[in-house]
Scaffold this motif. Sequence first.
Motif, PDB file in Angstrom:
ATOM      1  N   GLY A 163       6.039   4.909  13.887  1.00  0.00           N
ATOM      2  CA  GLY A 163       5.918   4.233  15.169  1.00  0.00           C
ATOM      3  C   GLY A 163       5.104   2.960  15.149  1.00  0.00           C
ATOM      4  N   LEU A 164       4.970   2.321  13.971  1.00  0.00           N
ATOM      5  CA  LEU A 164       4.227   1.072  13.906  1.00  0.00           C
ATOM      6  C   LEU A 164       5.048  -0.067  14.520  1.00  0.00           C
ATOM      7  N   ASP A 165       4.374  -1.171  14.759  1.00  0.00           N
ATOM      8  CA  ASP A 165       5.002  -2.322  15.400  1.00  0.00           C
ATOM      9  C   ASP A 165       5.363  -3.424  14.415  1.00  0.00           C
ATOM     10  N   GLY A 166       4.732  -3.409  13.240  1.00  0.00           N
ATOM     11  CA  GLY A 166       4.971  -4.494  12.304  1.00  0.00           C
ATOM     12  C   GLY A 166       4.565  -4.140  10.891  1.00  0.00           C
ATOM     13  N   ILE A 167       4.737  -5.106  10.019  1.00  0.00           N
ATOM     14  CA  ILE A 167       4.332  -4.978   8.622  1.00  0.00           C
ATOM     15  C   ILE A 167       3.505  -6.207   8.251  1.00  0.00           C
ATOM     16  N   GLU A 168       2.680  -6.050   7.233  1.00  0.00           N
ATOM     17  CA  GLU A 168       1.961  -7.165   6.637  1.00  0.00           C
ATOM     18  C   GLU A 168       2.379  -7.226   5.181  1.00  0.00           C
ATOM     19  N   VAL A 169       2.655  -8.409   4.676  1.00  0.00           N
ATOM     20  CA  VAL A 169       3.256  -8.538   3.351  1.00  0.00           C
ATOM     21  C   VAL A 169       2.292  -9.224   2.390  1.00  0.00           C
ATOM     22  N   ARG A 170       2.069  -8.576   1.257  1.00  0.00           N
ATOM     23  CA  ARG A 170       1.256  -9.123   0.171  1.00  0.00           C
ATOM     24  C   ARG A 170       2.130  -9.302  -1.065  1.00  0.00           C
ATOM     25  N   THR A 171       2.717  -8.202  -1.555  1.00  0.00           N
ATOM     26  CA  THR A 171       3.693  -8.256  -2.637  1.00  0.00           C
ATOM     27  C   THR A 171       4.819  -7.291  -2.325  1.00  0.00           C
TER      28      THR A 171
ATOM     29  N   GLU B 143       0.832  -1.201   0.000  1.00  0.00           N
ATOM     30  CA  GLU B 143       0.000   0.000   0.000  1.00  0.00           C
ATOM     31  C   GLU B 143       0.868   1.254   0.000  1.00  0.00           C
ATOM     32  N   ILE B 144       2.162   1.072   0.250  1.00  0.00           N
ATOM     33  CA  ILE B 144       3.132   2.172   0.213  1.00  0.00           C
ATOM     34  C   ILE B 144       3.950   2.103  -1.063  1.00  0.00           C
ATOM     35  N   SER B 145       4.589   0.949  -1.280  1.00  0.00           N
ATOM     36  CA  SER B 145       5.513   0.816  -2.402  1.00  0.00           C
ATOM     37  C   SER B 145       5.889  -0.642  -2.588  1.00  0.00           C
ATOM     38  N   GLN B 146       6.354  -0.964  -3.792  1.00  0.00           N
ATOM     39  CA  GLN B 146       6.976  -2.272  -4.019  1.00  0.00           C
ATOM     40  C   GLN B 146       8.413  -2.296  -3.494  1.00  0.00           C
ATOM     41  N   ASP B 147       8.943  -1.144  -3.170  1.00  0.00           N
ATOM     42  CA  ASP B 147      10.268  -1.029  -2.562  1.00  0.00           C
ATOM     43  C   ASP B 147      10.122  -1.302  -1.065  1.00  0.00           C
ATOM     44  N   LEU B 148      10.499  -2.494  -0.644  1.00  0.00           N
ATOM     45  CA  LEU B 148      10.263  -2.884   0.741  1.00  0.00           C
ATOM     46  C   LEU B 148      11.021  -1.999   1.712  1.00  0.00           C
ATOM     47  N   ASP B 149      12.236  -1.598   1.360  1.00  0.00           N
ATOM     48  CA  ASP B 149      13.003  -0.732   2.259  1.00  0.00           C
ATOM     49  C   ASP B 149      12.261   0.572   2.532  1.00  0.00           C
TER      50      ASP B 149
ATOM     51  N   VAL C 213       6.705  -9.291  -6.533  1.00  0.00           N
ATOM     52  CA  VAL C 213       6.630 -10.739  -6.293  1.00  0.00           C
ATOM     53  C   VAL C 213       5.607 -10.989  -5.198  1.00  0.00           C
ATOM     54  N   ARG C 214       4.651 -11.872  -5.468  1.00  0.00           N
ATOM     55  CA  ARG C 214       3.649 -12.211  -4.467  1.00  0.00           C
ATOM     56  C   ARG C 214       4.283 -13.039  -3.348  1.00  0.00           C
ATOM     57  N   ILE C 215       3.740 -12.926  -2.149  1.00  0.00           N
ATOM     58  CA  ILE C 215       4.368 -13.520  -0.977  1.00  0.00           C
ATOM     59  C   ILE C 215       4.608 -15.019  -1.139  1.00  0.00           C
ATOM     60  N   ASP C 216       3.683 -15.742  -1.742  1.00  0.00           N
ATOM     61  CA  ASP C 216       3.870 -17.192  -1.872  1.00  0.00           C
ATOM     62  C   ASP C 216       4.859 -17.570  -2.954  1.00  0.00           C
ATOM     63  N   ARG C 217       5.270 -16.598  -3.774  1.00  0.00           N
ATOM     64  CA  ARG C 217       6.223 -16.874  -4.850  1.00  0.00           C
ATOM     65  C   ARG C 217       7.631 -16.389  -4.525  1.00  0.00           C
ATOM     66  N   MET C 218       7.824 -15.853  -3.332  1.00  0.00           N
ATOM     67  CA  MET C 218       9.148 -15.359  -2.960  1.00  0.00           C
ATOM     68  C   MET C 218      10.115 -16.507  -2.710  1.00  0.00           C
ATOM     69  N   SER C 219      11.350 -16.307  -3.147  1.00  0.00           N
ATOM     70  CA  SER C 219      12.405 -17.294  -2.924  1.00  0.00           C
ATOM     71  C   SER C 219      12.841 -17.268  -1.462  1.00  0.00           C
TER      72      SER C 219
ATOM     73  N   ARG D  64      -8.033  -7.581  -7.080  1.00  0.00           N
ATOM     74  CA  ARG D  64      -6.808  -8.393  -7.119  1.00  0.00           C
ATOM     75  C   ARG D  64      -5.609  -7.485  -6.842  1.00  0.00           C
ATOM     76  N   PRO D  65      -5.453  -7.029  -5.610  1.00  0.00           N
ATOM     77  CA  PRO D  65      -4.392  -6.070  -5.300  1.00  0.00           C
ATOM     78  C   PRO D  65      -2.998  -6.685  -5.349  1.00  0.00           C
ATOM     79  N   GLY D  66      -2.024  -5.826  -5.627  1.00  0.00           N
ATOM     80  CA  GLY D  66      -0.632  -6.259  -5.632  1.00  0.00           C
ATOM     81  C   GLY D  66       0.095  -5.773  -6.869  1.00  0.00           C
ATOM     82  N   GLY D  67       1.419  -5.641  -6.760  1.00  0.00           N
ATOM     83  CA  GLY D  67       2.240  -5.235  -7.882  1.00  0.00           C
ATOM     84  C   GLY D  67       2.332  -3.726  -8.047  1.00  0.00           C
ATOM     85  N   SER D  68       3.145  -3.320  -8.997  1.00  0.00           N
ATOM     86  CA  SER D  68       3.462  -1.901  -9.172  1.00  0.00           C
ATOM     87  C   SER D  68       2.255  -1.047  -9.520  1.00  0.00           C
ATOM     88  N   ALA D  69       1.364  -1.553 -10.369  1.00  0.00           N
ATOM     89  CA  ALA D  69       0.181  -0.765 -10.738  1.00  0.00           C
ATOM     90  C   ALA D  69      -0.663  -0.472  -9.505  1.00  0.00           C
ATOM     91  N   PHE D  70      -0.772  -1.439  -8.617  1.00  0.00           N
ATOM     92  CA  PHE D  70      -1.542  -1.244  -7.390  1.00  0.00           C
ATOM     93  C   PHE D  70      -0.834  -0.254  -6.459  1.00  0.00           C
TER      94      PHE D  70
END
Length: 286
Positions: A26-34, A10-16, A38-44, A258-264
């Motif tokens: 000041g958040l405590d965590g992250i939730e990962v979709r893409t 929801e911020i960026s495909q750039d995880l950093d 790369v979708r979470i289940d397809r990550m190496s 179908r959220p996820g990826g750069s367009a999203f």
Amino acid sequence: MYRRAVITDEISQDLDLAVAMAADFGLDGIEVRTAWDVRIDRMSPEQLRRVRDVASARGLVVASLASPVFKCAIDDPAEVAEHFEILKRCMDAAHALETRLVRAFTFWRLPDPASRLAEIMDRFAEAGQVMAGSGLTLVIENEHTCNVATSGEIAGFLGSLGDPSVRALWDPCNAYWSGEKDAPGAGYERVRPYISHVHVKDAVPTADGGHSATVLGEGEVGVARQLEALRRDAYEGFVSLETHYRVHAALDDELVKRPGGSAFSAGGEEGTRRCLVAWNAMNLHA
């Protein structure tokens, strides 16, 4: 007290960049979709280690995996089989990222979901067998495009299923999109016994009878009421911001479905920053 997270794409495909914003607010965590498109289940394994290390370096944990499990047609055997494989890969990813929550849906909405409820529950019984002994929890998100959309539907479904490893991911905005007018009040009370995770976003009605995402707290969902109720009830799980708000152009229906990826993610950094500013200003997490 509940802990706070944000879905990173929801911020960026750039995880950093996404993790840095989460930490700065000041958040405590992250939730990962893409991430990195790369979708979470397809990550190496290497990509999963990077997710873990980037989050850990900023003092954050992985709250949940925002997987697409069972966002498919129940009448398509090939799709259902594919989604069971997605579930298995997400289980491996959850262990690698040291989180116990994997999101799931209840298949694309049918004309009469109640008539197929037993069949849908059978699929979740199969999923429970796949997850047996894993220590993981499958959290069902109420979603207006799927067969469980409102508080009544998700509470009824989980009550009938009776599997403690399958719980609720409560999204009051999704319930609002499904026509529920008091999601943070009566809706929340219905689903409260089943909740293991929460998403927040906000929305306003549009002239064509639809809805448009907006800054957190500026819509009609009643986000502040929901957060206050969670605080009142000493909910100790995560609340994740699922922004869906874009400042300059609303997300189209297919990207919302179908959220996820750069367009999203395009435009998400500015929209999410405004939502996080608003969330902090509510001061309902201390």
